[in-house]
Design an enzyme around this catalytic site. Structure first.
Site, mmCIF file in Angstrom:
data_model
loop_
_atom_site.group_PDB
_atom_site.id
_atom_site.type_symbol
_atom_site.label_atom_id
_atom_site.label_comp_id
_atom_site.label_asym_id
_atom_site.label_seq_id
_atom_site.Cartn_x
_atom_site.Cartn_y
_atom_site.Cartn_z
ATOM 1 N N ASN A 118 -6.436 -10.898 2.673
ATOM 2 C CA ASN A 118 -6.851 -10.155 1.480
ATOM 3 C C ASN A 118 -5.688 -10.109 0.504
ATOM 4 O O ASN A 118 -4.533 -10.002 0.915
ATOM 5 C CB ASN A 118 -7.232 -8.719 1.882
ATOM 6 C CG ASN A 118 -7.626 -7.857 0.707
ATOM 7 O OD1 ASN A 118 -8.407 -8.278 -0.157
ATOM 8 N ND2 ASN A 118 -7.107 -6.642 0.649
ATOM 9 N N HIS A 120 -4.178 -7.811 -2.616
ATOM 10 C CA HIS A 120 -4.313 -6.441 -3.104
ATOM 11 C C HIS A 120 -3.253 -6.177 -4.172
ATOM 12 O O HIS A 120 -2.088 -6.555 -4.001
ATOM 13 C CB HIS A 120 -4.147 -5.453 -1.945
ATOM 14 C CG HIS A 120 -4.316 -4.030 -2.360
ATOM 15 N ND1 HIS A 120 -5.546 -3.492 -2.677
ATOM 16 C CD2 HIS A 120 -3.416 -3.039 -2.550
ATOM 17 C CE1 HIS A 120 -5.391 -2.220 -3.028
ATOM 18 N NE2 HIS A 120 -4.103 -1.936 -2.971
ATOM 19 N N SER A 147 0.217 -7.843 -2.919
ATOM 20 C CA SER A 147 0.472 -8.178 -1.513
ATOM 21 C C SER A 147 -0.659 -9.030 -0.964
ATOM 22 O O SER A 147 -1.813 -8.872 -1.366
ATOM 23 C CB SER A 147 0.546 -6.900 -0.666
ATOM 24 O OG SER A 147 1.501 -5.994 -1.160
ATOM 25 N N ASP A 156 -7.295 -2.095 3.120
ATOM 26 C CA ASP A 156 -6.058 -2.703 2.628
ATOM 27 C C ASP A 156 -4.933 -2.558 3.648
ATOM 28 O O ASP A 156 -3.754 -2.471 3.285
ATOM 29 C CB ASP A 156 -5.666 -2.125 1.258
ATOM 30 C CG ASP A 156 -6.733 -2.400 0.204
ATOM 31 O OD1 ASP A 156 -7.270 -3.520 0.191
ATOM 32 O OD2 ASP A 156 -7.062 -1.492 -0.573
#
Ligand code: GAR
Length: 231
Positions: A118, A120, A147, A156
């Site tokens: 992911n 973020h 990040s 997250d």
């Protein structure tokens, strides 16, 4: 220095991208693939929103664009099973959450452990969730960033292995921060996917290895768009 160029030594790495909205990170990854900068093939863009502009980007590029709406399912677990079943049909090596704005059921995450990342817009572990730019301003931070991490069931959460940093300037607003960070996100995501596709970055329990060695801090994005261990 970790090189971002395509190497003929690596087989093509199959990627599926999930996005809920605009899709600029998806477009950046696709552009890097199309320019031959990454040894990947993006097979599909999956979304939880029928109207996500990211789906149009995929269609325009001749890539499968698949929307599945949570409204058609009794709960999050059922929706996530259906969405990830679509992804599984494509047998991806990696699923990239690029502006995918939903938490994922723990059992589904577990089934794909080490295969979902992911991006973020904060320097995690600071500011998981929403309004990250405003929260960095409110906290009086001097530095902000983005990040990339392996995904766990925690929002997250999961081990962070790459970051991009930038200074917060006098007069910055949430909008100016978002606008200045976005191009860094694009380079960060492409460089991160490149390292995974080349087999250099891997999840290792609650941590991440680079070339088989545990990272003790996230790699940092450099001006030349490579990722480098710092400090
Ligand atoms: C990006 O800023 C990404 O970091 C963020 O959503 C935006 C999507 O933009 N993701 C998250 O906040 C995930 N928690 P995009 O659709 O233009 O790529």
């Amino acid at each position: 220095m970790l090189n971002a160029c395509t190497s003929p030594d690596f087989a093509v790495f199959d990627v599926v991208v999930l996005a809920s909205g605009r899709g600029s990170n998806f477009a950046a990854l696709l552009g890097a693939q199309q320019r031959g900068e990454l040894p990947i093939r993006i097979h599909a863009l999956l979304s939880d929103k029928f109207a996500a502009p990211a789906l149009d980007i995929a269609r325009a590029a001749g890539i499968a664009a698949i929307a599945v709406t949570p409204r058609d399912f009794p709960d999050r677990a059922a929706f996530d099973r259906a969405l990830f079943a679509q992804a599984a049909l494509l047998q991806p090596d990696l699923i990239v959450l690029a502006g995918y704005m939903r938490m994922i059921d723990a059992a589904v995450v577990q089934a794909w452990a080490g295969k979902i990342i992911n991006i973020h817009p904060s320097l995690l572990p600071k500011y998981p969730g929403l309004r990250t730019h405003q929260r960095a301003l409110d906290a009086g931070d001097a530095v902000h960033g983005a990040s990339v991490h392996f995904v766990t069931a925690q929002l997250d959460g999961g081990p962070v292995f790459a970051q991009a940093r930038m200074p917060i300037l006098a007069g910055d607003t949430a909008d100016t921060l978002a606008a200045r960070l976005l191009p860094l996100e694009h380079r960060l995501l492409a460089a991160s996917v490149g390292l995974i596709a080349r087999g250099r970055i891997a999840r290792d329990g609650d941590g991440v290895t680079l070339d088989g060695v545990r990272l003790d801090a996230p790699l940092q994005l450099q001006d030349d768009a490579t990722l480098r261990a710092v400090g």
